[in-house]
Write a protein that holds these residues in place. Structure first.
Motif, PDB file in Angstrom:
ATOM      1  N   TYR A 108       0.828  -1.213   0.000  1.00 16.46           N
ATOM      2  CA  TYR A 108       0.000   0.000   0.000  1.00 16.46           C
ATOM      3  C   TYR A 108       0.864   1.265   0.000  1.00 16.46           C
ATOM      4  O   TYR A 108       0.832   2.073   0.949  1.00 16.46           O
ATOM      5  CB  TYR A 108      -1.027   0.034   1.137  1.00 16.46           C
ATOM      6  CG  TYR A 108      -0.668  -0.688   2.422  1.00 16.46           C
ATOM      7  CD1 TYR A 108       0.239  -0.148   3.339  1.00 16.46           C
ATOM      8  CD2 TYR A 108      -1.270  -1.901   2.741  1.00 16.46           C
ATOM      9  CE1 TYR A 108       0.539  -0.791   4.518  1.00 16.46           C
ATOM     10  CE2 TYR A 108      -0.968  -2.564   3.923  1.00 16.46           C
ATOM     11  CZ  TYR A 108      -0.062  -1.996   4.805  1.00 16.46           C
ATOM     12  OH  TYR A 108       0.246  -2.649   5.987  1.00 16.46           O
ATOM     13  N   PRO A 109       1.631   1.474  -1.085  1.00 13.17           N
ATOM     14  CA  PRO A 109       2.558   2.619  -1.124  1.00 13.17           C
ATOM     15  C   PRO A 109       1.843   3.953  -1.314  1.00 13.17           C
ATOM     16  O   PRO A 109       0.795   4.032  -1.971  1.00 13.17           O
ATOM     17  CB  PRO A 109       3.426   2.304  -2.352  1.00 13.17           C
ATOM     18  CG  PRO A 109       2.493   1.560  -3.266  1.00 13.17           C
ATOM     19  CD  PRO A 109       1.659   0.703  -2.341  1.00 13.17           C
ATOM     20  N   VAL A 110       2.405   5.003  -0.754  1.00  9.27           N
ATOM     21  CA  VAL A 110       1.952   6.366  -1.020  1.00  9.27           C
ATOM     22  C   VAL A 110       2.917   6.944  -2.055  1.00  9.27           C
ATOM     23  O   VAL A 110       4.125   6.968  -1.824  1.00  9.27           O
ATOM     24  CB  VAL A 110       1.904   7.222   0.267  1.00  9.27           C
ATOM     25  CG1 VAL A 110       3.187   7.116   1.070  1.00  9.27           C
ATOM     26  CG2 VAL A 110       1.626   8.679  -0.072  1.00  9.27           C
ATOM     27  N   VAL A 111       2.395   7.373  -3.209  1.00  7.68           N
ATOM     28  CA  VAL A 111       3.298   7.731  -4.306  1.00  7.68           C
ATOM     29  C   VAL A 111       3.007   9.086  -4.926  1.00  7.68           C
ATOM     30  O   VAL A 111       3.660   9.477  -5.899  1.00  7.68           O
ATOM     31  CB  VAL A 111       3.287   6.648  -5.414  1.00  7.68           C
ATOM     32  CG1 VAL A 111       3.942   5.369  -4.920  1.00  7.68           C
ATOM     33  CG2 VAL A 111       1.869   6.379  -5.921  1.00  7.68           C
ATOM     34  N   GLN A 112       2.037   9.849  -4.412  1.00 11.27           N
ATOM     35  CA  GLN A 112       1.766  11.161  -4.994  1.00 11.27           C
ATOM     36  C   GLN A 112       1.056  12.051  -3.991  1.00 11.27           C
ATOM     37  O   GLN A 112       0.372  11.568  -3.087  1.00 11.27           O
ATOM     38  CB  GLN A 112       0.914  11.024  -6.270  1.00 11.27           C
ATOM     39  CG  GLN A 112      -0.456  10.365  -6.077  1.00 11.27           C
ATOM     40  CD  GLN A 112      -1.558  11.339  -5.706  1.00 11.27           C
ATOM     41  OE1 GLN A 112      -1.513  12.525  -6.050  1.00 11.27           O
ATOM     42  NE2 GLN A 112      -2.583  10.852  -5.015  1.00 11.27           N
TER      43      GLN A 112
END
Length: 412
Positions: free
Chosen positions: A226-230
């Motif tokens: 569950y990456p945060v990328v923006q």
């Protein structure tokens, strides 16, 4: 008197959050409500203690968490993860914890290696505590793998790009032929992984390593949980759908971003309404366009919230320079960069504000020609992979951890 006030506040908050409605898809709602209540109570108490002069609330929360963990370890005996050699060392000045499996008949055979970055909004978490430590022990033994968990610097002591630079330094050190040889790691079987904010760091570091032609050894896989990328759109369908979900709600994620980027907290309302998009180019916005990157099932019934033109209070780009920096927001990377990244595993959860971040990043990687395995949990919520220990052990967390380990076993 103040103690009575604190206790009253704690009881009131716990009662409120225990009765907050949760989606029907959550399988263990009462347990999640209780966990959320504990988190909220600790946060509010920490803020109160800060106002009473007991130091920064983040430091108070960390200390409380450490005490809670110690109490739970004394009350509940967790299962043994097996025989390991665990050492706390530094990689190019960055503290890391190295897990090396015991002998199992393959002592002379090179092992696979994994570099891991923990989550916690660039503010909380530690390689040495809780499920991060326990799961690292489990993975190292189960996969007969050398696992390096990085203790990068956190807010309020550090802001972007310091955590990223810590992680990159640790990665370059680990990937150096001499260090790999020291730990008997196969240079063709080294991966990078992380969850949430750690997934952000893992994706950004994977991009940088992939583009660095001076490095002889590259990562063979990246596993993003569950990456945060923006930070350009806080009105994606998952941000709207799950804006009040426990563990990580929409305002809290914006709060974490503002802290990480060293931005004024007063910008929160502007970020929530996407005013940070005002000076971004169409080309840049296309890289975060959920209307073209998400499958139809996730975008039906939702509309975009876009802001065009310079706002009356100034351009967000000047106020927060890191917004368009790919080291902070890996989703903004050019296709040429993504195409050189290693094959990927991306885990997402239905009830998570970051669901669409993960789905969009997986789509952009695929469009760039990268092989991607997507695991989506219909009953999942943010942070569930870390909830594998009693008393807050969730079935979805245990299942997700098992599947994650299986993917690493098959692909690393």
């Amino acid at each position: 008197m103040w103690l009575l006030l604190v206790l009253s506040l704690a009881v009131a908050l716990a009662w409120y959050h225990l009765h907050a409605p949760l989606p029907a898809g959550i399988r263990e709602p009462r347990k999640l409500m209780l966990l959320d209540a504990v988190c909220k109570v600790v946060f509010h108490l920490a803020v109160l203690m800060e106002r009473l002069g007991s130091g920064h609330h983040v430091l108070w929360i960390r200390q409380t968490s450490k005490h809670f963990e110690g109490t739970m370890k004394n009350l509940i005996k967790q299962g043994s993860a097996g025989v390991l050699r665990v050492s706390d060392v530094t990689f190019d000045g960055v503290p890391v914890r190295v897990y090396q499996p015991g002998a199992c008949g393959e002592e002379g055979r090179p092992r696979r290696g994994l570099l891991y970055f923990h989550g916690g909004g660039w503010t909380f978490g530690s390689a040495k505590e809780g499920s991060y430590d326990e799961n690292s022990r489990l993975m190292s033994n189960k996969l007969h793998m050398v696992l390096v968990s990085v203790e990068y610097r956190l807010f309020p002591e550090a802001r972007f790009p310091t955590p990223y630079l810590d992680c990159l330094a640790a990665a370059k050190h680990f990937l150096s032929p001499g260090v790999l040889a020291k730990y008997n790691v196969d240079p063709c079987r080294v991966g990078v992984s992380g969850d949430s904010a750690g997934g952000n760091l893992a994706a950004a570091v994977a991009q940088e390593v992939a583009m660095d032609d001076s490095m002889r050894v590259k990562f063979s896989v990246q596993a993003l949980i569950y990456p945060v990328v923006q930070a350009l759109d806080f009105n994606t369908p998952s941000y709207v759908q799950n804006q009040a979900m426990p563990i990580l709600n929409r305002p809290l994620m914006v709060h974490f971003w503002l802290q990480y980027l060293g931005a004024d907290p007063s910008l929160k309302s502007r970020f929530l309404s996407n005013h940070q998009q005002s000076t971004m180019t169409p080309e840049l916005m296309a890289r975060v366009d959920w209307t073209s990157l998400l499958p139809p099932k996730y975008k039906d019934g939702y509309t975009t919230v876009a802001v065009h033109g310079k706002g009356a209070r100034g351009a967000a780009r000047e106020e927060v320079p890191g917004l368009r920096d790919v080291r902070a927001a890996p989703l903004l990377a050019r296709t040429e960069v993504l195409s050189r990244c290693p094959r990927a595993y991306v885990m997402t959860c239905e009830y998570d504000v970051l669901r669409d971040d993960g789905l969009m990043y997986a789509r952009r990687l695929r469009d760039a020609g990268v092989a991607v395995t997507s695991d989506h949990y219909e009953d999942g919520f943010h942070g569930c992979l870390s909830l594998t220990l009693r008393p807050f052990q969730f079935d979805v967390g245990v299942r997700a951890l098992g599947r994650y380990i299986q993917w690493l076993n098959d692909n690393l």
